[in-house]
Design an enzyme around this catalytic site. Structure first.
Site, PDB file in Angstrom:
ATOM      1  N   LEU A   1       0.825  -1.213   0.000  1.00  0.00           N
ATOM      2  CA  LEU A   1       0.000   0.000   0.000  1.00  0.00           C
ATOM      3  C   LEU A   1       0.860   1.265   0.000  1.00  0.00           C
ATOM      4  O   LEU A   1       0.328   2.372  -0.074  1.00  0.00           O
ATOM      5  CB  LEU A   1      -0.910   0.001   1.235  1.00  0.00           C
TER       6      LEU A   1
ATOM      7  N   THR B   1      11.863  -2.749   2.046  1.00  0.00           N
ATOM      8  CA  THR B   1      11.108  -3.730   2.819  1.00  0.00           C
ATOM      9  C   THR B   1      11.691  -5.124   2.624  1.00  0.00           C
ATOM     10  O   THR B   1      12.725  -5.291   1.977  1.00  0.00           O
ATOM     11  CB  THR B   1       9.589  -3.629   2.484  1.00  0.00           C
TER      12      THR B   1
ATOM     13  N   LYS C   1      16.186  -5.248   4.097  1.00  0.00           N
ATOM     14  CA  LYS C   1      16.491  -4.178   5.048  1.00  0.00           C
ATOM     15  C   LYS C   1      17.915  -4.253   5.607  1.00  0.00           C
ATOM     16  O   LYS C   1      18.507  -3.234   5.906  1.00  0.00           O
ATOM     17  CB  LYS C   1      15.507  -4.214   6.211  1.00  0.00           C
TER      18      LYS C   1
ATOM     19  N   ASP D   1      11.080   1.863  11.311  1.00  0.00           N
ATOM     20  CA  ASP D   1      10.279   0.706  11.747  1.00  0.00           C
ATOM     21  C   ASP D   1       9.967   0.776  13.234  1.00  0.00           C
ATOM     22  O   ASP D   1       8.858   0.461  13.665  1.00  0.00           O
ATOM     23  CB  ASP D   1      11.026  -0.604  11.464  1.00  0.00           C
TER      24      ASP D   1
ATOM     25  N   ALA E   1      13.311 -12.115  14.033  1.00  0.00           N
ATOM     26  CA  ALA E   1      14.580 -11.405  14.191  1.00  0.00           C
ATOM     27  C   ALA E   1      15.170 -11.022  12.836  1.00  0.00           C
ATOM     28  O   ALA E   1      16.373 -10.898  12.682  1.00  0.00           O
ATOM     29  CB  ALA E   1      15.563 -12.265  14.980  1.00  0.00           C
ATOM     30  N   GLY E   2      14.290 -10.836  11.845  1.00  0.00           N
ATOM     31  CA  GLY E   2      14.738 -10.321  10.547  1.00  0.00           C
ATOM     32  C   GLY E   2      14.885  -8.815  10.633  1.00  0.00           C
ATOM     33  O   GLY E   2      14.901  -8.244  11.734  1.00  0.00           O
TER      34      GLY E   2
ATOM     35  N   ALA F   1      12.831  -6.317  10.141  1.00  0.00           N
ATOM     36  CA  ALA F   1      11.784  -5.583  10.857  1.00  0.00           C
ATOM     37  C   ALA F   1      11.871  -5.860  12.361  1.00  0.00           C
ATOM     38  O   ALA F   1      11.800  -4.935  13.175  1.00  0.00           O
ATOM     39  CB  ALA F   1      10.412  -5.958  10.318  1.00  0.00           C
TER      40      ALA F   1
ATOM     41  N   TYR G   1       0.237  -7.219   7.063  1.00  0.00           N
ATOM     42  CA  TYR G   1      -1.104  -6.713   6.765  1.00  0.00           C
ATOM     43  C   TYR G   1      -1.547  -7.172   5.382  1.00  0.00           C
ATOM     44  O   TYR G   1      -0.735  -7.543   4.541  1.00  0.00           O
ATOM     45  CB  TYR G   1      -1.170  -5.183   6.841  1.00  0.00           C
TER      46      TYR G   1
END
Ligand code: NAP
Length: 501
Positions: A236, A288, A292, A328, A353-354, A356, A438
């Site tokens: 989005l 994203t 990252k 983030d 634990a990536g 994000a 999402y």
């Protein structure tokens, strides 16, 4: 009034017999392309009784990425018959530009097309000049790009000629952005899928072309921003950022970049200087999943929080330097504050634990929260937790009791199914459940949290919270708050996501 493109809706599935889907398309597109190789020869009179715009007949051959494999005679017969009923006919320059067919279709009703392997600019120029010797309303040249860099010559051809009768772009998921840039370089038409089934790889729906990129209106574009990730087609972010640019009258365009290998994209696209050459320099990227962490490697400078997180979700270009930032962490902290919770007083379990998960854990810890990083691969959690000076726990056997907040920073739930990241049966009343993932609907985990009456934070809320500083860093302007909520379909702050109308 500003410039405007013609929107073409490509029909790749037979329309429902009641014609309602066609009538709905009438409000979205100026032209309906019937891909007769996929849907058969539809009755033009019936199409006209439901779709108010012009009709284009296309019989894409197997050789050019379509499904038609019949004989030459059969092809001529079908195209000849369609020519008497449709407004426009797509003729493949390699096989349909014969004198007998051309004699029956006047130039102003011809779309002369070619779809083929990527080539350098000179080869594309020669091909276009051969095609242009046959008069037509539109010349369409599409290359099938499979690796970053292969799509650039198509754009350069468009930029070079700036002709209002040339549409030149590259097809393929990684080249989808060239479709969106082509109309800014003079291409008069933009093709979008009529349904979720694209006419060619990387083709967005016409609904998305309108909602996410403001088409068919063509505002000025003086700079480019975008999203690097995999997947990006359903993000989005373009809707949010482009909506903000339009509302504030900013001359930016935010593009989605589907990137398989970050290093290749950086070398072949970013370092090629293509955007500056086109007169639309790069200003910023959002980054994203799954890039990252690797994004940190290309930055010449980084904010302390990005360094601590080892992860960037924003890259900014200024004065020849690429600066890494992460918002983030701000996203989750902002969403918690919107619920009236002060991060400094909370015990938070961040699952994943990536890139994000790291950034969220680092940011919340920075704000004084007591953070435990929980991960499927325990070793990874331990390593990251050591760097961030937070606790670590393996996901296997993890008990969520005692935590005030649970954050899903894994990719679980992205496809709308799968086991929940953490079982909620034993969770105490009042525990906040935050899902970074999402979709159009709340994820199964978030739905369960809402069923249990737990305060739930939708990933779109986090997206909005982290997009605001990104937007500001890119433009120097605040993202209008109501616009962000409206674009993302979010209720007022503090209202459960399922309550959105
Ligand atoms: P990433 O770097 O690829 O990390 C993925 C994480 O998910 C890893 O910790 C991985 O664990 C874990 N994981 C994957 N599949 C799993 C499974 N089946 N069971 C348990 N753990 C699993 O991704 P990321 O960039 O951190 O992003 C994670 C998610 O957050 C993505 O879906 C992304 O779209 C979303 N996100 C949303 C926002 C927002 O604004 N709403 C912002 C950022 C990210 P291992 O280490 O064991 O592989």
């Amino acid at each position: 009034m500003g410039a405007r493109a013609t929107l073409v809706a490509t029909l790749t599935e037979p329309p429902a017999a009641d014609g309602r889907s066609l009538a709905a398309l009438g409000g979205l597109a100026d032209l309906l392309e019937v891909r007769a190789d996929l849907v058969g020869d539809l009755d033009a009179a019936w199409l006209r009784s439901h779709f108010p715009g012009r009709l284009l007949y296309t019989l894409r051959s197997r050789a050019e990425g379509g499904a038609f494999e019949g004989s030459r005679e059969r092809r001529r017969r079908r195209i000849g018959e369609a020519a008497s009923a449709y407004d426009l006919v797509d003729l493949e320059a390699e096989r349909d530009a014969s004198d007998d067919l051309l004699a029956t279709i006047p130039a102003e009703r011809r779309v002369l097309s070619w779809h083929g392997a990527p080539a350098d600019l000179e080869t594309l120029r020669r091909r276009f000049s051969r095609m242009a010797s046959v008069p037509a309303a539109l010349y369409k040249l599409v290359t099938f790009a499979t690796a970053p860099g292969e799509e650039l010559a198509s754009l350069e051809l468009a930029a070079d000629s700036r002709r209002r009768d040339l549409l030149s772009f590259a097809a393929g998921a990684s080249a989808a952005w060239t479709r969106l840039l082509a109309p800014r370089l003079g291409a008069p038409w933009v093709y979008g899928a009529a349904s979720e089934t694209p006419g060619a790889p990387g083709q967005p729906t016409v609904a998305r072309l309108r909602a996410d990129f403001g088409l068919p209106e063509l505002g000025d574009v003086a700079w480019i921003a975008g999203l690097i990730g995999n997947p990006v087609a359903h993000s989005l972010s373009p809707r949010l950022h482009n909506g903000g640019y339009r509302a504030l009258g900013l001359a930016g365009l935010y593009l989605p970049f589907h990137v398989e290998r970050f290093a290749d994209f950086w070398l072949e696209i970013v370092e090629s200087g293509i955007f500056a050459r086109l007169g639309m320099p790069l200003r910023a990227f959002s980054v994203t999943t799954p890039h990252k962490e690797v994004a940190m490697a290309v930055a010449g400078a980084a904010s302390p929080l990005a360094v601590l997180s080892g992860s960037a979700n924003t890259l900014l270009f200024a004065d020849g330097v690429c600066q890494a930032e992460t918002t983030d962490a701000v996203g989750v902290a902002g969403a918690l504050r919107a619920l009236g919770r002060d991060p400094a007083r909370l015990a938070v379990a961040v699952v994943g634990a990536g890139g994000a998960g790291r950034a969220v854990a680092a940011g919340l810890a920075h704000e004084g929260a007591r953070v435990t990083l929980v991960n499927r691969t325990y070793e990874r959690a331990r390593e990251v937790a050591r760097d961030l000076r937070v606790q670590a726990a393996p996901l296997d056997g993890f008990r969520p009791r005692g935590f005030d907040v649970l954050v899903n920073a894994t990719s679980i739930g992205r496809d709308g199914e799968g086991l929940p990241p953490v079982a909620l049966a034993e969770v105490a009343t009042g525990t906040v459940v935050v899902d970074l993932v999402y979709g159009d609907e709340p994820t199964p985990w978030l739905s369960e949290a809402m069923r249990r009456g737990l305060p739930a934070v939708d990933g779109r809320e986090v997206l909005l919270q982290q997009a605001r500083p990104q937007f500001y860093m890119t433009t120097g302007c605040e993202l209008p708050p109501e616009l962000g909520r409206e674009v993302l379909g979010l209720p007022a702050p503090g209202v459960a996501p399922g309550a959105a109308s």
